[in-house]
Design a protein around this motif. Sequence first.
Motif, PDB file in Angstrom:
ATOM      1  N   TRP A 205       0.891  -1.089   0.214  1.00  0.00           N
ATOM      2  CA  TRP A 205       0.029  -0.031  -0.258  1.00  0.00           C
ATOM      3  C   TRP A 205       0.801   1.281  -0.093  1.00  0.00           C
ATOM      4  N   ASP A 206       1.820   1.296   0.816  1.00  0.00           N
ATOM      5  CA  ASP A 206       2.714   2.216   0.967  1.00  0.00           C
ATOM      6  C   ASP A 206       4.202   2.321   0.973  1.00  0.00           C
ATOM      7  N   ILE A 207       4.857   3.228   0.721  1.00  0.00           N
ATOM      8  CA  ILE A 207       6.156   3.294   0.515  1.00  0.00           C
ATOM      9  C   ILE A 207       6.872   4.180   1.163  1.00  0.00           C
ATOM     10  N   SER A 208       7.997   4.415   1.803  1.00  0.00           N
ATOM     11  CA  SER A 208       8.553   5.675   2.336  1.00  0.00           C
ATOM     12  C   SER A 208      10.197   5.405   2.630  1.00  0.00           C
ATOM     13  N   VAL A 209      10.992   6.465   2.562  1.00  0.00           N
ATOM     14  CA  VAL A 209      12.629   6.442   2.892  1.00  0.00           C
ATOM     15  C   VAL A 209      12.798   7.140   4.307  1.00  0.00           C
ATOM     16  N   THR A 210      13.726   6.692   4.674  1.00  0.00           N
ATOM     17  CA  THR A 210      13.944   7.228   6.011  1.00  0.00           C
ATOM     18  C   THR A 210      14.650   8.833   5.847  1.00  0.00           C
ATOM     19  N   ARG A 211      14.496   9.674   6.420  1.00  0.00           N
ATOM     20  CA  ARG A 211      14.929  10.848   6.699  1.00  0.00           C
ATOM     21  C   ARG A 211      16.337  11.157   7.399  1.00  0.00           C
ATOM     22  N   SER A 212      16.856  10.176   7.909  1.00  0.00           N
ATOM     23  CA  SER A 212      17.907  10.370   8.751  1.00  0.00           C
ATOM     24  C   SER A 212      18.893   8.941   8.438  1.00  0.00           C
ATOM     25  N   GLN A 213      20.154   8.995   8.851  1.00  0.00           N
ATOM     26  CA  GLN A 213      21.014   7.698   8.566  1.00  0.00           C
ATOM     27  C   GLN A 213      20.650   6.697   9.590  1.00  0.00           C
ATOM     28  N   TRP A 335       4.105  12.200  10.636  1.00  0.00           N
ATOM     29  CA  TRP A 335       4.889  13.132  11.945  1.00  0.00           C
ATOM     30  C   TRP A 335       4.540  14.529  11.660  1.00  0.00           C
ATOM     31  N   LEU A 336       4.245  15.072  12.864  1.00  0.00           N
ATOM     32  CA  LEU A 336       4.299  16.648  12.545  1.00  0.00           C
ATOM     33  C   LEU A 336       5.725  17.120  12.734  1.00  0.00           C
ATOM     34  N   VAL A 337       6.113  18.316  12.282  1.00  0.00           N
ATOM     35  CA  VAL A 337       7.391  18.758  12.235  1.00  0.00           C
ATOM     36  C   VAL A 337       7.871  18.741  13.726  1.00  0.00           C
ATOM     37  N   GLY A 338       9.047  18.040  13.780  1.00  0.00           N
ATOM     38  CA  GLY A 338       9.684  17.971  15.301  1.00  0.00           C
ATOM     39  C   GLY A 338       9.725  16.650  15.701  1.00  0.00           C
ATOM     40  N   GLY A 339       8.508  15.860  15.322  1.00  0.00           N
ATOM     41  CA  GLY A 339       8.714  14.494  15.767  1.00  0.00           C
ATOM     42  C   GLY A 339       7.969  14.246  17.141  1.00  0.00           C
ATOM     43  N   PRO A 379       6.526  19.835   5.769  1.00  0.00           N
ATOM     44  CA  PRO A 379       8.033  19.565   6.446  1.00  0.00           C
ATOM     45  C   PRO A 379       8.414  20.517   7.268  1.00  0.00           C
ATOM     46  N   THR A 380       7.843  21.843   7.202  1.00  0.00           N
ATOM     47  CA  THR A 380       8.505  22.716   8.263  1.00  0.00           C
ATOM     48  C   THR A 380       7.626  23.700   9.080  1.00  0.00           C
ATOM     49  N   GLN A 381       6.336  23.390   8.746  1.00  0.00           N
ATOM     50  CA  GLN A 381       5.370  24.080   9.632  1.00  0.00           C
ATOM     51  C   GLN A 381       4.383  23.272  10.009  1.00  0.00           C
ATOM     52  N   ARG A 382       3.568  23.568  11.216  1.00  0.00           N
ATOM     53  CA  ARG A 382       2.683  22.730  11.774  1.00  0.00           C
ATOM     54  C   ARG A 382       1.120  22.908  11.071  1.00  0.00           C
ATOM     55  N   LEU A 383       1.293  22.383   9.859  1.00  0.00           N
ATOM     56  CA  LEU A 383       0.350  22.252   8.976  1.00  0.00           C
ATOM     57  C   LEU A 383      -0.319  20.895   8.749  1.00  0.00           C
ATOM     58  N   VAL A 384      -1.394  20.515   8.541  1.00  0.00           N
ATOM     59  CA  VAL A 384      -1.717  19.085   8.139  1.00  0.00           C
ATOM     60  C   VAL A 384      -2.950  18.985   7.165  1.00  0.00           C
ATOM     61  N   PHE A 421       2.209  18.197   0.715  1.00  0.00           N
ATOM     62  CA  PHE A 421       2.812  19.383   0.793  1.00  0.00           C
ATOM     63  C   PHE A 421       3.845  19.534   0.080  1.00  0.00           C
ATOM     64  N   THR A 422       4.395  20.708  -0.336  1.00  0.00           N
ATOM     65  CA  THR A 422       5.703  20.875  -1.136  1.00  0.00           C
ATOM     66  C   THR A 422       6.673  21.606   0.005  1.00  0.00           C
TER      67      THR A 422
END
Length: 540
Positions: A205-213, A335-339, A379-384, A421-422
Amino acid sequence: MSLISFTLSMSSFSSKTIFRIIFRFISLPTEGLLSLYSQQHSEAGMPVESGSSAAARQAKQKRKSHSLSIRRTNSTEQDRSGLQRDMIEGQDSKLPLSLRSNLLDLFSQIEREFENLYIENLELRREIDTLNDRLAAEGQTFEGADLAKGALKTKASHSTSQLSQKLKTTYKASTSKIVSSFKATTSRAVCQLIREYVGHRDGIWDISVTRSQPVVLGTASADHTAMLWSIETGKCLLKYMGHQGSVNSIKFHPTEQVALTASGDQTAHIWRYLVQLPTPQPVADISQTPCEDDVDFSDKDEADGEVEGPNDCPSVRVPTTTLRSHQGVVIAADWLVGGKQVVTASWDRAANLYDVETSELVHSLTGHDQELTHCCTHPTQRLVVTSSRDTTFRLWDFRDPSIHSVNVFQGHTDTVTSAVFTVGDNVVSGSDDRTVKVWDLKNMRSPIATIRTDSAVNRISVSVNQKIIALPHDNRQVRLFDMSGVRLARLPRSNRQGHRRMVCCSAWCEDNTSCNLFTCGFDRQAIGWNINIPALLQEK
């Protein structure tokens, strides 16, 4: 009077009498038909009754003939019609005079139609004979001239057939070489299938890539599991088996090795993972097909047997946090920005905002009229942004802790399958109405671009740097567009590569040197693509 009304007027006849009339009138001329018609009256037991004067009937018949626009082409036909009329008038019948006159005209028209067909048949026979003579003069033979047996066969000479076959073979071979060289050059310059990630037992159903190492690939499948993969080798690194239902979504924490999954068991799980990346293997040289390849293949060419999952893959079965507030399938989570907070979307028509540390429900975002299909955070603001089957998507603003505003956008005519969002100030929405629309957050009254496709659009993604939109479709295609709605490419799909079923999701990873775009679908596999973005934009 039509043939249908004539049939209805004869409903008082017995079926045997009617069938006898029908089967016999086909081979009889009009005079015979009229005699047969009078004969059937006497057979049916109808008494004889005298009619009116012949002159009056003839005048009425002429007026009727004029109203029906029956053309009398020559004097012979007029004499024949007059003779037939005298014959029918000399016979007594219970039928009204107008009905008998109409019958006379109808049978006359039937006879003329058969006569025309007969003349056309004779002309066709003459043309066929002429063509046969011409073919014989040109050295070709004709077999089977019997029209009754139906078939006309023409046979060219052996030398002519050989020459034609050689020309066709040479043309196809030269054309194939030219097209193949063009395809190879185009694919190497634009897009290539690099690796397939196979191991799930059901659709992904879904696919994602980690944003950290370490950078790994995550997949969420209907087989109740989520898997983490090595991007370079395609090896399964970890399998999460804590859900009791289909895993519908997977997203990674922005800074930690933590994953968030949403499931059909009405829960969302947060779980930790520790993986060790294997040594990268050299990429094999795979012959590719171009982005604009139209070659298709049948689903029957691929085996639909059960795919055995990796047995040596370590597994995690217990989550660190379980979020339980929904009364329906949890279809997505992010996840909201900040996690520190997460948002979930459910088929219970609500989206919930949770605190990660306490797993408590902070807000319940209600208002959609039907089931939710997706949720995404800025990615940078508290928007959903949440999308729904009610053909709308909603923008929720949590930037001001005291005010939680919401805006509703009705830009589609069918289910909104995703809205993302972009990095800038845009929202991109995709729908089952076969459109994708680009919106400006500063002015959401109307879209700034509309992309129309030939298939329903599933979970889309937008690249961070170049803002290229990847559209996964129900018809197994994946297309790339820019933010202005210009089509850039279509990913390869041929006999040996590409998705064999509906493509459910796409995800960009521009920092990866080998695979910068990933797609997954209901063919139980994820695919890693290498998109040469500079070359792609240069060809635009």
